[in-house]
Enzyme design. Structure first.
Site, PDB file in Angstrom:
ATOM      1  N   SER A  55      60.671 -77.696 -96.815  1.00  0.00           N
ATOM      2  CA  SER A  55      61.099 -79.048 -97.172  1.00  0.00           C
ATOM      3  C   SER A  55      60.812 -79.239 -98.652  1.00  0.00           C
ATOM      4  O   SER A  55      61.221 -78.412 -99.474  1.00  0.00           O
ATOM      5  CB  SER A  55      60.366 -80.077 -96.300  1.00  0.00           C
ATOM      6  OG  SER A  55      60.753 -81.390 -96.636  1.00  0.00           O
ATOM      7  N   HIS A  82      65.299 -79.305 -95.287  1.00  0.00           N
ATOM      8  CA  HIS A  82      65.755 -80.686 -95.109  1.00  0.00           C
ATOM      9  C   HIS A  82      66.862 -80.986 -96.117  1.00  0.00           C
ATOM     10  O   HIS A  82      66.622 -81.012 -97.323  1.00  0.00           O
ATOM     11  CB  HIS A  82      64.586 -81.651 -95.296  1.00  0.00           C
ATOM     12  CG  HIS A  82      63.604 -81.586 -94.171  1.00  0.00           C
ATOM     13  ND1 HIS A  82      62.455 -82.326 -94.129  1.00  0.00           N
ATOM     14  CD2 HIS A  82      63.600 -80.863 -93.018  1.00  0.00           C
ATOM     15  CE1 HIS A  82      61.783 -82.067 -93.021  1.00  0.00           C
ATOM     16  NE2 HIS A  82      62.469 -81.169 -92.328  1.00  0.00           N
ATOM     17  N   ASP A 174      57.460 -81.241 -89.336  1.00  0.00           N
ATOM     18  CA  ASP A 174      58.604 -80.520 -88.789  1.00  0.00           C
ATOM     19  C   ASP A 174      58.312 -79.016 -88.784  1.00  0.00           C
ATOM     20  O   ASP A 174      57.862 -78.463 -89.784  1.00  0.00           O
ATOM     21  CB  ASP A 174      59.850 -80.820 -89.625  1.00  0.00           C
ATOM     22  CG  ASP A 174      61.116 -80.320 -88.955  1.00  0.00           C
ATOM     23  OD1 ASP A 174      61.049 -79.941 -87.770  1.00  0.00           O
ATOM     24  OD2 ASP A 174      62.175 -80.310 -89.616  1.00  0.00           O
TER      25      ASP A 174
END
Length: 1011
Positions: A55, A82, A174
């Site tokens: 990310s 992401h 995540d």
């Protein structure tokens, strides 16, 4: 045991049973040790697929990773970061600069191949099936996307032990749930060291959940990955049977000494698969070496223990199974049960608690929907102490959002940064305990037992023992809830099938033999499982009761005081003994409130004692309370104790009644004491006492009214608190959205920074290119002001750095041509490129080219002036002109006729001698085909053949005799000679045809006679 006599016929990999989908941690231990067959590990087919999740700050980490990864590594890489749905990702182009492996943007149904990098660019969910990538539509519910978890879960199911998950820099959690799934399928999980990550949220979340095999700086991960993949493909050498059994026994012994647990009742395939996985992690090729590694590294025993626990679980795993439980199991379980009944449930092998919380949520939803009122009490147990601690905390990563509906997530969870926490109303329904199902005493009188996907890891003997244990522990008509891959085996007569597909069973009324409790330790389980319930009928059993037990029951019945157990709300949970002298049912609707059941004279003291016990951590005792029962006044002693252990009884109060020291009953109608003479003033004292008692009763009633008002106020405050909590959840959601947007912005910023670096490098390349061409270049804007120029431009003008922005007319030029400014204006107006040769004051010649400056948007933004030095070319042209002039003079002075022909035989030039000889002019000859001259006299086939071969074959010929009659000059004889006439490299070669006139023999004789 029978397992100790098995021969080594399996391998740790190829012959193992496939683990069913949905398996979760089921830590069950046996009572003895057994020798397991030692394996030879076969390498899996195919190639490893590496999922890389990142990310914020992940671009730098991925670039560093691929810079250290050799191109021919044999692995496939799928990058998931992401990305915003509408964002045009630059990630494929940026990563392609860090590796020579092909970098491809993921397309739907794209087949994965080794030594390639696949980049997911957002907007969908990425899944994999049979090695092909598929773009899936995201759910319609408004929730924070978790693309890394989604892909890692799909990768684990599809690739099993060939799945490798890597988490790099990023915020949030995540990827944590996805790594858990990969690890459960015997895959490899790697995390970038948090101290080396730009953002350490995602790495730390995975490490905290205990789902990581290796933590390394990103530059060290490629080497580790290559070693693991190499070891994964390499088969482990087989070991002799005797040595294999001994080494496995020693491994079991090390586990038991370190963890106090024995795994002998696990299936061979389960043990083998987990040991094999640990061997691959450390690149150990033989079981003997791994045993030595365990001896030298005790912490590896802990890691192996955690792997053997198989910690795979999730909220509402197999949703259809829970749906069947709600629609078919619960109605049958609750049929005929009165309101207020306590429902006791047990989740065996609960791991980190997701299944237990799922059951609690399901029960709360069902009771609310059906408008039923029952007391729910769920016991959840597991062998892993760390897992129980996680379950007790009730705090899970955001990845659980993929397992829960948006409504359940909002109703039963609160958002805390990058995690979700179970709300107190659900947490209070469950008691978590560390418990070994096959060794410790079971919970009893259970209405529901959930044991999903536990039996599949045990051998047949342990499965039978557990099924028998569950039947004994369950109440009549209790529900047994198993996993989809499990069955009750030969115990079908003990259970009736409710739903066969989803493995729902109900207990029959057949008596079961109680398990052997001699090996069960006394402690928490033996006490917490015997919590009696009000109006609960005892379970009949055919087992014989010993005489000491019967004596103990008689002594308790005759000498134990009357006792009532109440909760913190004053509600009766359990009544023991004869309480008729102290309690009586209150008139009206049945009530469980102890205060309302107290007899006359006891209510005030009982209320006061309960309040004192709730505030103080000590025993509260009231002695010699005057209580009226059955028409007599009795002195009563009251004692209240708070229960602090075991854990299942915490928060309850033990209320004990006994007779006082002056137990002399008197007639209820003798309160006036007519048979005993009264002393002076005694009647007034009695009246005052009666008045005080009335006032006290009135005060107690007022206090109860005030308490009810306080309860009402408290409910309003709770409602307000729920509204505030809802507002807080909305703020948390907004915060989460902003955090997600911030991560996307950081990713975009990293990509743009990489693009800027690339543009800077391109600008440097262009600048060096312009300088290396040695072409003077000047850029002008639409007002003919100087924007920039190259260093070579100083050769044609007196330009310096301070001249940028000045008009071209103010610049002193070294070009002698004065039309430069006019030409620039004309090109700017007409957009027609202009070229011309110009000369500088120092004698140098330049090819000047003026062209419009076109932008990427196809607009005109000024002019580009280039000056290419052609001084050498000019000198060469002059030399050529001089040479041509000299050659022409020589040709014209030669007395023999000469012709210059092209490849077609066309006359390009004829000298003066040719024109004089044939009485023709240059106009009649040049640009004409030789074969058409002199009315076709030159059209001789042999001559044509020879001329056509000169240029292609680089040949020549001499003394070709031509005897022809020509118009105007008559018959002539010529000797023809031809050769190639080479010219400049850019011009085609020519043919030089020379001719010499010969006299005929007759003419020579005449001349001799005349002489």
């Amino acid at each position: 045991m029978a397992a100790a006599r098995k021969t080594v016929r399996r391998t740790l990999r190829a012959q193992s049973d496939a683990k069913p989908k949905g398996a979760k941690r089921k830590p069950i231990q046996g009572t003895g040790s057994s020798a397991k067959p030692a394996p030879s590990i076969a390498a899996p087919h195919g190639f490893p697929i590496v999922g890389i999740g990142a990310s914020a700050g992940g671009l730098e980490a991925m670039e560093e990773f691929f810079r250290h990864m050799p191109p021919n590594n044999g692995n496939a890489f799928v990058v998931v970061s992401h990305q915003h749905a509408s964002h045009v990702s630059l990630l494929p182009s940026l990563l392609s600069k860090c590796t020579t492996m092909p970098v491809r943007e993921v397309k739907d149904a794209m087949q994965v191949s080794p030594n390639r990098v696949y980049v997911w660019v957002g907007g969908t969910n990425l899944g994999i099936l049979n090695g092909a990538l598929h773009l899936m539509e995201p759910p319609k519910e408004e929730r924070v996307p978790l693309p890394i978890d989604y892909f890692f879960r799909s990768l684990a199911i599809d690739q099993k032990q060939r799945a490798i998950g890597i988490i790099l820099s990023g915020t949030g959690s995540d990827g944590t749930v996805g790594l858990r799934a990969i690890r459960a399928e015997s895959g490899m999980t790697i995390v970038q060291a948090p101290e080396s990550a730009k953002y350490d949220g995602m790495p730390r979340s995975a490490i905290a959940e205990g789902v990581v095999d290796v933590v390394k700086p990103v530059e060290q991960i490629p080497e580790l990955l290559l070693d693991y993949a190499k070891n994964l493909r390499k088969p482990v050498l087989p070991i002799p049977d005797t040595s294999a059994s001994q080494m496995l026994q020693k491994i079991f012994l090390l586990l038991r000494e370190r963890t106090k647990n024995d795994f002998s009742l696990y299936k061979d395939s389960t043990i083998h698969r987990r040991i094999e996985r640990r061997m691959h992690v450390h690149q150990i090729e033989s079981l003997n070496h791994y045993r030595r590694y365990l001896l030298e590294n005790p912490h590896e025993i802990d890691a192996l223990f955690q792997d053997l626990l198989i910690g795979v679980t999730g909220f509402f795993r197999d949703p259809e199974a829970f749906k069947a439980l709600a629609q078919q199991g619960l109605p049958e379980l609750l049929k005929g049960r009165p309101a207020g009944t306590v429902l006791r449930m047990w989740v065996a092998g609960c791991s980190t608690g997701e299944e237990a919380y799922s059951l609690a949520i399901l029960m709360r939803e069902y009771l609310t929907q059906q408008k039923l009122s029952y007391i729910i009490q769920i016991f959840a147990s597991d062998l892993d102490r760390k897992a129980i601690e996680t379950a007790r905390a009730g705090r899970y990563p955001t990845g659980i959002a993929g397992d829960l509906t948006a409504g359940r997530l909002e109703q039963f969870f609160t958002k805390e940064d990058s995690h979700y926490r179970v709300k107190k109303e659900i947490r209070d329904l469950i008691v978590f305990a560390v418990h070994n199902t096959l060794v410790d005493a079971p919970f009893t009188k259970l209405d529901l037992v959930s044991c999903r996907n536990l039996l599949i890891y045990l051998d047949k003997e342990a499965q039978q023992q557990l099924i028998s244990l569950f039947h004994y522990a369950m109440s009549p008509k209790g529900i047994l809830f198993l996993g989809t891959s499990e069955s009750i085996g030969r115990f079908e007569h003990f259970f009736r099938v409710i739903e066969r597909k989803w493995k729902l069973f109900t207990r029959t009324d057949l008596p079961s033999t109680p398990p052997n409790l001699s090996s069960f330790p006394l402690g928490l389980m033996t006490t917490t499982t015997e919590i009696p319930l009000t109006h609960k009928a005892p379970i009949r059993t055919t087992s014989q009761v010993s005489i000491p037990d019967q004596i103990q029951q008689v002594l308790v019945a005759h000498y134990a005081p009357a006792t009532v157990v109440v909760n913190n709300r004053g509600e009766v949970v359990y009544i023991y003994g004869q309480t008729g002298d102290y309690l009586q049912p209150a008139p009206g609707s049945p009530s469980h409130q102890l205060i309302e059941m107290a007899r006359e004279g006891l209510r005030h003291n009982l209320t006061l004692a309960l309040h004192q016990a709730a505030r103080e951590e000590r025993e509260i005792v009231h002695r010699d309370i005057r209580v009226k029962a059955f028409g007599h006044i009795t002195l009563v002693n009251l004692a209240i104790n708070r229960l602090t252990e075991p854990e299942s009884l915490q928060g309850l109060f033990l209320v004990t009644f006994s007779h006082g020291r002056k137990d002399r009953p008197s007639a209820g109608k003798a309160s006036t004491r007519a048979d005993v003479p009264l002393k002076k003033g005694e009647s007034a004292l009695v009246r005052e006492l009666e008045f005080t008692k009335q006032r006290l009763n009135q005060t107690v009633e007022e206090l109860q009214t005030v308490n009810e008002e306080l309860k009402s106020t408290n409910e309003e405050l709770q409602s307000t608190n729920e509204e505030l909590q809802s507002t807080n959840e909305e703020l948390e959601t907004s915060k989460e959205e902003l955090q997600s947007l911030n991560e996307e912005l950081i990713t975009v910023n990293s990509e743009l920074q990489g693009k800027l670096d690339a543009l800077t490098a391109a600008q440097d390349d262009l600048q060096n290119l312009l300088n290396s061409t040695e072409i003077a270049t000047v850029f002008l804007d639409n007002d003919l002001h100087v924007k920039r120029f190259t260093a070579e431009a100083k050769r044609v003008s007196h330009l310096t750095a301070v001249d940028i922005g000045r008009p071209l007319a103010d610049i002193v030029s070294k070009v002698t041509d004065t039309r430069l400014l006019d030409d620039a204006r004309e090109v700017l107006e007409t957009l027609v490129v202009r070229e011309r040769n110009v000369q500088a004051t120092d004698g140098s010649w330049f090819l000047m080219r003026i062209m419009p400056y076109r932008t990427a948007k196809r607009t005109i933004d000024g002019l580009v002036l280039t000056f290419q030095d052609i001084s050498a070319m000019k000198a060469a042209e002059l030399a050529i002109e001089n040479a041509q002039s000299l050659a022409s003079g020589i040709v014209d002075t030669v007395r023999e006729p000469l012709l210059v022909l092209d490849h077609q035989g066309r006359v390009m030039r004829a000298n003066a001698a040719f024109c004089r000889t044939f009485l023709m002019t240059t106009i009649d000859v040049e640009q004409q085909l030789l074969y058409y001259l002199c009315q076709g006299a030159w059209d001789i086939p042999e001559l044509r053949r020879l001329l056509e071969e000169v240029l292609p074959k680089h040949t020549s010929f001499q003394d070709f005799i031509m005897d022809k009659t020509f118009p105007q000059i008559g018959r002539k004889v010529f000797a023809l000679n031809a050769r190639i006439l080479k010219q400049e490299p850019t011009k085609p070669h020519r043919i030089l045809l020379a001719m010499e006139e010969l006299r005929r023999p007759a003419e020579k004789a005449v001349e001799s006679a005349e002489g």
